[in-house]
Write an enzyme that holds these catalytic residues in place. Sequence first.
Site, PDB file in Angstrom:
ATOM      1  N   ASP A  92       4.444   4.971   2.590  1.00  0.00           N
ATOM      2  CA  ASP A  92       4.035   6.275   3.304  1.00  0.00           C
ATOM      3  C   ASP A  92       4.655   6.586   4.882  1.00  0.00           C
ATOM      4  O   ASP A  92       4.588   7.537   5.408  1.00  0.00           O
ATOM      5  CB  ASP A  92       2.575   6.044   3.638  1.00  0.00           C
ATOM      6  N   LYS A 139      -5.019  -0.369  14.002  1.00  0.00           N
ATOM      7  CA  LYS A 139      -4.381  -0.488  12.575  1.00  0.00           C
ATOM      8  C   LYS A 139      -3.232   0.555  12.817  1.00  0.00           C
ATOM      9  O   LYS A 139      -3.522   1.857  13.081  1.00  0.00           O
ATOM     10  CB  LYS A 139      -5.342   0.010  11.666  1.00  0.00           C
ATOM     11  N   HIS A 154       0.646  -3.817   3.550  1.00  0.00           N
ATOM     12  CA  HIS A 154       0.340  -3.664   2.183  1.00  0.00           C
ATOM     13  C   HIS A 154      -0.452  -4.771   1.490  1.00  0.00           C
ATOM     14  O   HIS A 154      -0.025  -6.032   1.797  1.00  0.00           O
ATOM     15  CB  HIS A 154       1.650  -3.385   1.055  1.00  0.00           C
ATOM     16  N   HIS A 189      -5.219   4.209   1.877  1.00  0.00           N
ATOM     17  CA  HIS A 189      -4.454   4.417   0.588  1.00  0.00           C
ATOM     18  C   HIS A 189      -3.286   5.670   0.758  1.00  0.00           C
ATOM     19  O   HIS A 189      -2.592   5.412   1.781  1.00  0.00           O
ATOM     20  CB  HIS A 189      -5.424   4.644  -0.532  1.00  0.00           C
ATOM     21  N   ARG A 194       1.363  11.382  -8.383  1.00  0.00           N
ATOM     22  CA  ARG A 194       0.836  10.095  -8.931  1.00  0.00           C
ATOM     23  C   ARG A 194      -0.367  10.515 -10.386  1.00  0.00           C
ATOM     24  O   ARG A 194      -0.741   9.788 -11.256  1.00  0.00           O
ATOM     25  CB  ARG A 194      -0.361   9.555  -8.008  1.00  0.00           C
ATOM     26  N   GLY A 228       0.879   3.392   7.799  1.00  0.00           N
ATOM     27  CA  GLY A 228       2.189   3.308   7.212  1.00  0.00           C
ATOM     28  C   GLY A 228       2.736   1.874   7.371  1.00  0.00           C
ATOM     29  O   GLY A 228       4.056   1.633   7.038  1.00  0.00           O
TER      30      GLY A 228
END
Length: 383
Positions: free
Chosen positions: A319, A262, A268, A229, A344, A265
């Site tokens: 990101d 992985k 999604h 996240h 946020r 950035g």
Amino acid sequence: MSSNTTPTNTVEIKKGLEGVVVDTSAVSKVMPETNSLTYRGYPVQDLSEKCTFEEVAYLLWHGELPSKKELEAFVQEERSLRTISPELASVIKLFPKKAHPMDTVRTAVSYLGMEDSDIWSQDRKSNMVKAKKIFSKVPTMIAMDYRCRKGLPVIEPRKDLSFSENFFYMCFGEVPHKDIVKCFDVSMILYAEHGFNASTFTSRVVTSTMSDMYGAVTAGIASLKGPLHGGANEQVMHMLKEINDPAKAEAWMLDALATKKKIMGFGHRVYKRGDSRVPIMKDYGQKLANIKGEQKWLKISDILEKVMIEKKNIHPNVDFPSGPAYYLMGFEIDMYTPLFVMARTTGWTAHIMEQAENNRLIRPLTQYTGPAERVVKTLAERA
Ligand code: COA
């Protein structure tokens, strides 16, 4: 049926709640089919160009952009709430110097809740007071913790500066060029809100038990910390620094893909053809690179993005450009996710108010896969 869907005798289980609509919300709309995102109906591109982060915070909470008079009153209130109590300041000074700033801000928000004698009230008026306190004080906590960790004297907030200017001032003792501040402000707008993402959903689950806003935001921070996240923006910069040379970027990416790494950035859960926020953040990141005269990170980023799209058709998320942008602004890498928190808090608190006003306990089911019912043996029998 996707590989993330498990059929059972009675129900289909959507692993990670992929594709599951769990409630309604009027705060924002994520549209993967057009790679777009609106806050209360306004496209984020327009908000980024025409508004300040303070105006966007007001919009997320009230559903409408403020008039000039409303904005003046809001800005004045936000500035008057920035100072934190001497007790909280002394707690921050005691935090372990090597603690991750996400852990320190999580604890500081939790402490803020303990200071609020009205912590249990859930009506909109009380929740709005709490939301404004959290919004105004979180930057002060983060900047203070940063200065303490570096062994530098704390810099108190100033009332004559905007939200973003004041944050730079509290961290570095000066406000940078207005274009750099604008780039930061845009990153705050883009990070402010994004539907039922993991941390917002976490905050709503906590709120659904009729717990308090500070607890819900604290839980949101814990959820945002993870690299799948919000924590991805830090990992992006570690990756760019590891590569360090545009000439090495393509080979690095090919090797990473070959070894099934992985890549932070990228990817999604909702956007599969590109993240609505990336083009805006990239534009501002480019302006920043031009001001700083440092193109290396964006050159590496461009190569990584090209190879990833060519080989896997996986696009960057927000990101990816925000990591190097924060680096060029002079922030230490472990500050990037706390910066995301600063933004946020607006989206979380808007959702917390929405959940509290039309609440039903969030309590899903699970399909049991453990042993069939059996008889308990006494300790003597189990020997
Ligand atoms: N790097 C490499 N491969 C990736 C990838 C990435 N960043 N993101 C997705 N993939 C691949 C997966 O390995 C999977 O491949 P497979 O079908 O061959 O197994 C496929 O794409 C689908 O990915 P999946 O993990 O099922 O997607 P998801 O919706 O569960 O995950 C994320 C979404 C964000 C968790 C995931 O893309 C990710 O971990 N990204 C990196 C972290 C990140 O940047 N997070 C910030 C999100 S805003």
